[in-house]
Design an enzyme around this catalytic site. Sequence first.
Site, PDB file in Angstrom:
ATOM      1  N   ASP A   8      -1.532 -28.420  44.468  1.00 50.64           N
ATOM      2  CA  ASP A   8      -2.518 -27.363  44.247  1.00 50.64           C
ATOM      3  C   ASP A   8      -1.837 -26.020  44.450  1.00 50.64           C
ATOM      4  OD1 ASP A   8      -4.229 -29.457  43.969  1.00 50.64           O
ATOM      5  OD2 ASP A   8      -5.529 -28.966  45.663  1.00 50.64           O
ATOM      6  N   ASP A 129     -16.227 -32.247  38.939  1.00 55.20           N
ATOM      7  CA  ASP A 129     -16.244 -31.968  40.374  1.00 55.20           C
ATOM      8  C   ASP A 129     -17.696 -31.877  40.827  1.00 55.20           C
ATOM      9  OD1 ASP A 129     -13.487 -31.659  40.001  1.00 55.20           O
ATOM     10  OD2 ASP A 129     -13.695 -29.513  39.641  1.00 55.20           O
TER      11      ASP A 129
END
Length: 240
Positions: A8, A129
Amino acid sequence: MILYPAIDLKDGQCVRLYKGEMDQATVFSDNPAAQAKAFQDAGCEWLHLVDLNGAFAGEPVNGGAVEAILAETNVPAQLGGGIRDMATIERWLDKGLARVILGTVAVENPDLVREAAKAFPGKVAVGIDARNGRVATKGWAEETDVMVTDLAKSFEDAGVAAIIYTDINRDGAMQGPNIEATADLARAVSIPVIASGGVSSLDDLIALRDCGASLNGAISGRALYDGAIDLAGALKALKG
């Protein structure tokens, strides 16, 4: 089942967030390309990259770090975050990404997902998500009334390569994945499903593999950085 190590990217660094909060980021490396190379050297077959700044900005922000990773490694990589038009999709695939992940745009402009999946077969995934079964967008900052399974089913005939399902409340929390919700989603659609969020031990990976639904893979980040999961050992165990 494929184990996807997560990188990330925030401000050019390799970080992990806690439950998707940008102000709760732990920096694990200021050299993402070296981290990617280390994952490759440990035997991983794929890399999962996220441009966190890009997810909020709506356009690529950590492009330099992604390009450095692609230059340093030769395993396929998938990238999500800030990819919201055909030009960006095409640019990233031309730079060597194996797969782009479309998240916010899958809710706001599903026709783009269909167009991209048709133009680039096997190279477009949908990132879903969710908090409490409902889809969140724009770097998880905005909640919608769209249900996870409804969104996934809407792309059944689109030709997308995979669905990456993240339970936001589990992400970075080291509390284990939401196995039940992930398995339910995998049973509800024919599209390959990749589990994300909360994978914190080898036991979690084995539980996902043996959940009774056929999962394409699982993504893990913090557990690999903290040493809770030994990547080489986990890859060997999953193959076994």
